[in-house]
Scaffold this motif. Sequence first.
Motif, PDB file in Angstrom:
ATOM      1  N   GLN A 199       0.848  -1.193   0.000  1.00 32.57           N
ATOM      2  CA  GLN A 199       0.000   0.000   0.000  1.00 32.57           C
ATOM      3  C   GLN A 199       0.881   1.239   0.000  1.00 32.57           C
ATOM      4  O   GLN A 199       1.940   1.263   0.644  1.00 32.57           O
ATOM      5  N   ASP A 200       0.451   2.275  -0.710  1.00 31.95           N
ATOM      6  CA  ASP A 200       1.179   3.539  -0.772  1.00 31.95           C
ATOM      7  C   ASP A 200       0.799   4.389   0.432  1.00 31.95           C
ATOM      8  O   ASP A 200      -0.361   4.795   0.567  1.00 31.95           O
ATOM      9  N   PHE A 201       1.761   4.669   1.311  1.00 31.48           N
ATOM     10  CA  PHE A 201       1.432   5.465   2.498  1.00 31.48           C
ATOM     11  C   PHE A 201       1.028   6.888   2.123  1.00 31.48           C
ATOM     12  O   PHE A 201       0.275   7.533   2.862  1.00 31.48           O
ATOM     13  N   VAL A 202       1.502   7.376   0.993  1.00 29.39           N
ATOM     14  CA  VAL A 202       1.112   8.728   0.559  1.00 29.39           C
ATOM     15  C   VAL A 202      -0.392   8.766   0.313  1.00 29.39           C
ATOM     16  O   VAL A 202      -1.098   9.658   0.817  1.00 29.39           O
ATOM     17  N   GLU A 203      -0.897   7.810  -0.445  1.00 31.57           N
ATOM     18  CA  GLU A 203      -2.333   7.773  -0.734  1.00 31.57           C
ATOM     19  C   GLU A 203      -3.137   7.591   0.544  1.00 31.57           C
ATOM     20  O   GLU A 203      -4.187   8.234   0.728  1.00 31.57           O
ATOM     21  N   ALA A 204      -2.662   6.719   1.434  1.00 32.21           N
ATOM     22  CA  ALA A 204      -3.391   6.458   2.675  1.00 32.21           C
ATOM     23  C   ALA A 204      -3.513   7.714   3.520  1.00 32.21           C
ATOM     24  O   ALA A 204      -4.588   8.011   4.073  1.00 32.21           O
ATOM     25  N   LEU A 205      -2.451   8.491   3.624  1.00 29.61           N
ATOM     26  CA  LEU A 205      -2.497   9.707   4.447  1.00 29.61           C
ATOM     27  C   LEU A 205      -3.215  10.838   3.746  1.00 29.61           C
ATOM     28  O   LEU A 205      -3.943  11.613   4.396  1.00 29.61           O
ATOM     29  N   ARG A 206      -3.059  10.969   2.445  1.00 28.73           N
ATOM     30  CA  ARG A 206      -3.774  12.032   1.729  1.00 28.73           C
ATOM     31  C   ARG A 206      -5.282  11.819   1.828  1.00 28.73           C
ATOM     32  O   ARG A 206      -6.054  12.784   1.905  1.00 28.73           O
ATOM     33  N   ALA A 207      -5.705  10.544   1.842  1.00 26.65           N
ATOM     34  CA  ALA A 207      -7.142  10.255   1.957  1.00 26.65           C
ATOM     35  C   ALA A 207      -7.705  10.717   3.289  1.00 26.65           C
ATOM     36  O   ALA A 207      -8.915  10.951   3.429  1.00 26.65           O
ATOM     37  N   GLU A 208      -6.836  10.886   4.292  1.00 26.51           N
ATOM     38  CA  GLU A 208      -7.254  11.322   5.622  1.00 26.51           C
ATOM     39  C   GLU A 208      -7.026  12.821   5.847  1.00 26.51           C
ATOM     40  O   GLU A 208      -7.275  13.323   6.946  1.00 26.51           O
ATOM     41  N   GLY A 209      -6.514  13.505   4.836  1.00 30.34           N
ATOM     42  CA  GLY A 209      -6.240  14.925   4.974  1.00 30.34           C
ATOM     43  C   GLY A 209      -4.775  15.260   5.119  1.00 30.34           C
ATOM     44  O   GLY A 209      -4.402  16.431   5.262  1.00 30.34           O
ATOM     45  N   GLY A 210      -3.916  14.240   5.099  1.00 30.45           N
ATOM     46  CA  GLY A 210      -2.481  14.461   5.213  1.00 30.45           C
ATOM     47  C   GLY A 210      -1.990  14.365   6.643  1.00 30.45           C
ATOM     48  O   GLY A 210      -2.731  14.575   7.602  1.00 30.45           O
ATOM     49  N   ALA A 211      -0.714  14.042   6.791  1.00 30.14           N
ATOM     50  CA  ALA A 211      -0.113  13.912   8.115  1.00 30.14           C
ATOM     51  C   ALA A 211       0.305  15.276   8.641  1.00 30.14           C
ATOM     52  O   ALA A 211       0.964  16.043   7.947  1.00 30.14           O
ATOM     53  N   ASP A 212      -0.094  15.566   9.869  1.00 31.01           N
ATOM     54  CA  ASP A 212       0.356  16.802  10.516  1.00 31.01           C
ATOM     55  C   ASP A 212       1.804  16.682  10.964  1.00 31.01           C
ATOM     56  O   ASP A 212       2.531  17.679  11.005  1.00 31.01           O
ATOM     57  N   ASP A 233       1.063  23.022   6.445  1.00 34.07           N
ATOM     58  CA  ASP A 233       1.616  23.391   7.755  1.00 34.07           C
ATOM     59  C   ASP A 233       2.133  22.177   8.532  1.00 34.07           C
ATOM     60  O   ASP A 233       2.333  22.255   9.745  1.00 34.07           O
ATOM     61  N   GLY A 234       2.347  21.063   7.835  1.00 33.60           N
ATOM     62  CA  GLY A 234       2.827  19.858   8.493  1.00 33.60           C
ATOM     63  C   GLY A 234       4.306  19.934   8.847  1.00 33.60           C
ATOM     64  O   GLY A 234       5.049  20.790   8.357  1.00 33.60           O
TER      65      GLY A 234
END
Length: 329
Positions: A199-212, A233-234
């Motif tokens: 799984q692509d962690f980029v896609e997983a986090l972007r789907a949630e709004g991105g990692a802070d 602002d991450g």
Amino acid sequence: MTVPHEMQVVEITRPGEADVLQPARRPVPAPGAGQILIRVAYAGVNRPDVLQRQGNYAPPPGASELPGLECAGHVAAVGAGVTRWQVGDAVCALLPGGGYAEYALTPAEHALPVPEGLSLAEAACLPETCFTVWSNVVTRGGLQAGERFLVHGGSSGIGTTAIQIAGALGARVWATAGTDEKCAACARLGAHAINYREQDFVEALRAEGGADLILDMVGGDYVARNIKAMADDGRLVFIAFLGGSKITLNLAPVMMRRLTITGSTLRPQSDLAKARIAEELRAHVWPMVAAGKLRPVMEAEFPLDQAAAAHAHMEAGDHIGKIVLRVGE
């Protein structure tokens, strides 16, 4: 407590593979002003120990050249001016070096009491990871309750500690790992686990709004991917670069999305800086342990004279959580 004149140690005979770690005898050091001598029961094995063994991570000036950055045991002697600890106290401590030995020195302010309910083996798993995670995730990274936090290498000693501390602070936690077994371990600790091979962690986090906030120990080609995975602002905090330290980076997204990129290493920091981290752990993290919100994940235990086998086990990459050396009782 009677302190002998000599002690068993494991030394690095030359830079190289795990088999350069060999048992030896050394004089027992005496504590100087502000120091304590610890009779080591267990010593943690950490990635910086491997780097030092390979010749890539020299100890700071004045520190023991023996590997070992954390231990748990009992105070055997105290130096001038030490009032916090007494002979016989059970402690776990961050060390400047020298943990692969029956006795080790450290500044008194870098030691913490063994949390109630933890064995000495478990306590030896705490200092290096807790100092690293707290100072980078909370102090440097500024993690807040409700934020989205991603840690790479979630099944490592650092990763399992970061998952639990972030969760105890009220953050939403994601973690990457390379096998289903490691992902399951991360999930049991409360993280949304991402098998990076599937799984692509980029896609997983972007789907949630991105990692802070992202805690990264990979570097290399993960840097650009981390930036894509971050919320506006991450913050991105580096603590290692197993995938390489040199990259080509497009700075435009960093500026346009107001991203912060930082990092640190623990060992070269001043004694005062480490003492301040220890006080923050005493105030904020030790209560997490007491409340059952943080428990060391300990994967394997080796006798001191099998330190080479412990390093080989770490470098194989199959472990989950911490590895310790059994030194004494």
